[in-house]
Write an enzyme that holds these catalytic residues in place. Structure first.
Site, PDB file in Angstrom:
ATOM      1  N   LEU A  50      -0.709  67.876  38.020  1.00 37.16           N
ATOM      2  CA  LEU A  50      -1.274  67.910  36.682  1.00 37.16           C
ATOM      3  C   LEU A  50      -0.185  67.427  35.743  1.00 37.16           C
ATOM      4  CD1 LEU A  50      -2.960  71.456  36.606  1.00 37.16           C
ATOM      5  CD2 LEU A  50      -3.789  69.357  37.686  1.00 37.16           C
ATOM      6  N   GLU A  92      -0.289  65.570  24.564  1.00 38.78           N
ATOM      7  CA  GLU A  92       1.074  65.209  24.159  1.00 38.78           C
ATOM      8  C   GLU A  92       1.806  66.396  23.538  1.00 38.78           C
ATOM      9  OE1 GLU A  92       4.277  63.053  23.905  1.00 38.78           O
ATOM     10  OE2 GLU A  92       2.523  61.770  24.192  1.00 38.78           O
ATOM     11  N   ASP A 126       3.344  76.699  24.108  1.00 38.27           N
ATOM     12  CA  ASP A 126       2.555  75.792  24.938  1.00 38.27           C
ATOM     13  C   ASP A 126       1.079  75.967  24.597  1.00 38.27           C
ATOM     14  OD1 ASP A 126       1.437  74.207  26.906  1.00 38.27           O
ATOM     15  OD2 ASP A 126       2.700  74.986  28.521  1.00 38.27           O
ATOM     16  N   ARG A 128      -1.331  73.849  25.740  1.00 38.21           N
ATOM     17  CA  ARG A 128      -2.159  73.092  26.678  1.00 38.21           C
ATOM     18  C   ARG A 128      -3.208  73.963  27.363  1.00 38.21           C
ATOM     19  NH1 ARG A 128       2.374  70.534  30.381  1.00 38.21           N
ATOM     20  NH2 ARG A 128       3.157  72.658  30.072  1.00 38.21           N
TER      21      ARG A 128
END
Length: 203
Positions: A50, A92, A126, A128
């Site tokens: 990933l 990103e 983070d 994500r």
């Protein structure tokens, strides 16, 4: 998070010839891809990576992170294994975007570490998400994987959505004088594992 398969094409690279498959998030404007190599069998654990988008590391050869090194090594390892998949996810800067990543780098230039820089900008360390990975893998009938990562959060994220991670494969490459403290911060503050470990070590 649901995604919709769009189309596929050949992608010859200097590491080998992959097939590139495009996916759109059904709710949202992000596009993701999977690079596959070899015959993908749903009956055995597939070697995967990933990889979150990193323009600076992947395309501009930045030495501030290990992303570009990991991308190239992961693709090479998939070719070496004879089959595998790399999920390239449009996230990103751990989800804060390219412009905010530049702001975070500026803060790091002035002494902040990678976690502190995100927090000073008002973000979590983070942001994500990896929910989209399950339907992307399911498109190929894949439910069991060997995951190339040093990040225990990626392992847990896949397990939480029902993907069977049978092995965590360490991907330790690219340490240099420009990213040494960055990597140390990932280990100390984000729990990244810089060793070949088993899932039992994740706690």
């Amino acid at each position: 998070m649901s995604v919709q398969y769009v189309d596929s094409c050949r992608l010859p690279t200097r590491l080998g010839e992959f097939t590139m498959h495009g996916f759109n998030e059904i709710q949202g404007d992000k596009e993701h891809i999977i690079l596959t190599y070899g015959d993908i069998s749903p009956n055995e654990p597939l070697l995967i990576r990933l990889h979150s988008e990193c323009l600076t590391g992947d395309s501009l050869f930045s030495m501030r992170c290990d992303c570009g090194y990991q991308l190239e090594t992961a693709m090479a390892e998939i070719v070496k294994a004879g089959k595998g998949a790399l999920l390239y996810l449009r996230q990103e800067g751990r989800g804060i975007g390219l412009i905010n990543k530049i702001r975070a780098y500026h803060l790091q230039d002035n002494g902040a570490d990678t976690v502190e820089a995100n927090e000073q900008l008002g973000f979590a360390a983070d942001l994500r998400q990896f929910d989209m990975c399950k339907p992307m893998l399911e498109h190929f009938g894949v439910s069991r994987v060997r995951l190339m990562t040093n990040n225990p959060r990626k392992v847990k994220s896949l397990q939480d959505v029902g993907v069977d991670v049978v092995e965590q494969v360490s991907l330790q490459v690219g340490r240099n004088q420009h990213n040494d403290e960055y990597l140390n911060t990932k280990a100390e503050k984000m729990g990244h594992m810089f060793f070949q470990g088993s899932l039992n070590d994740l706690g």
